[in-house]
Design a protein around this motif. Structure first.
Motif, PDB file in Angstrom:
ATOM      1  N   LYS A 133       0.814  -1.236  -0.044  1.00  0.00           N
ATOM      2  CA  LYS A 133      -0.006   0.026  -0.085  1.00  0.00           C
ATOM      3  C   LYS A 133       0.850   1.261  -0.157  1.00  0.00           C
ATOM      4  O   LYS A 133       2.081   1.236   0.518  1.00  0.00           O
ATOM      5  N   ASP A 134       0.293   2.344  -0.637  1.00  0.00           N
ATOM      6  CA  ASP A 134       1.017   3.715  -0.593  1.00  0.00           C
ATOM      7  C   ASP A 134       1.051   4.291   0.767  1.00  0.00           C
ATOM      8  O   ASP A 134       0.361   4.441   1.493  1.00  0.00           O
ATOM      9  N   GLU A 135       2.269   4.255   1.066  1.00  0.00           N
ATOM     10  CA  GLU A 135       2.636   4.829   2.537  1.00  0.00           C
ATOM     11  C   GLU A 135       2.209   6.366   2.526  1.00  0.00           C
ATOM     12  O   GLU A 135       1.801   6.772   3.711  1.00  0.00           O
ATOM     13  N   ALA A 136       2.475   7.086   1.443  1.00  0.00           N
ATOM     14  CA  ALA A 136       1.977   8.599   1.723  1.00  0.00           C
ATOM     15  C   ALA A 136       0.543   8.694   2.137  1.00  0.00           C
ATOM     16  O   ALA A 136       0.057   9.586   2.920  1.00  0.00           O
ATOM     17  N   ALA A 137      -0.339   7.702   1.385  1.00  0.00           N
ATOM     18  CA  ALA A 137      -1.726   7.817   1.597  1.00  0.00           C
ATOM     19  C   ALA A 137      -2.151   7.475   3.068  1.00  0.00           C
ATOM     20  O   ALA A 137      -3.025   8.197   3.444  1.00  0.00           O
TER      21      ALA A 137
END
Length: 160
Positions: A133-137
């Protein structure tokens, strides 16, 4: 001397005698097999090459490894003399009527082994997303604890 002290030596000599006797029998059987070679027989060399015997001499054999390709081998290099049906099955891929399987159909490609679109749609529910999963999101959506400053991205500057 006591018989108990001589017993291990007697057993050892007996075992050695039995091992050499079986090896000698195997050598004699291999020699008889090589003597039975005739022109036209199919053979397998000790290296695993299949060929047809063209000429047999005292210590060497002329083998045809492919149509028109001849090679000279030592007689000791012949690992097995094969029966005609076995040689044809291995080299030419032909089967006798006894070996054929009735009704066996082998597909030319693997398309019948893969799932179709209809079966893929039905099994989508059970699939698990294993992607990262995208860490920034996830960090932007998480509330900041104890008034800590949010992490700065590459585009933000330190100047205020």
């Amino acid at each position: 001397m006591n018989i108990v002290t001589l017993l291990p030596f007697i057993v050892l000599i007996g075992a050695m005698f039995l091992m050499t006797r079986s090896a000698k029998k195997k050598q004699q059987a291999a020699g008889q097999m090589r003597d039975q070679m005739q022109p036209g027989s199919g053979v397998r060399t000790i290296g695993g090459m299949y060929a047809t015997v063209k000429e047999v001499h005292d210590e060497m054999v002329l083998l045809e490894v492919a149509p028109g390709v001849h090679a000279v081998y030592a007689k000791n290099a012949i690992g097995a003399v094969l029966a005609d049906d076995e040689y044809n099955r291995i080299v030419h891929g032909t089967e006798s009527d006894d070996d054929a399987v009735d009704g066996a159909i082998v597909p030319d490609d693997a398309s019948s082994l893969t799932e179709t679109e209809e079966t893929a749609d039905e099994s989508d529910d059970s699939r698990i997303d294993l992607g990262k999963k995208d860490e920034a999101a996830t960090t932007e959506a998480a509330p900041e604890a104890d008034g800590a400053e949010p992490k700065k991205t590459d585009g933000e500057s330190d100047a205020k």
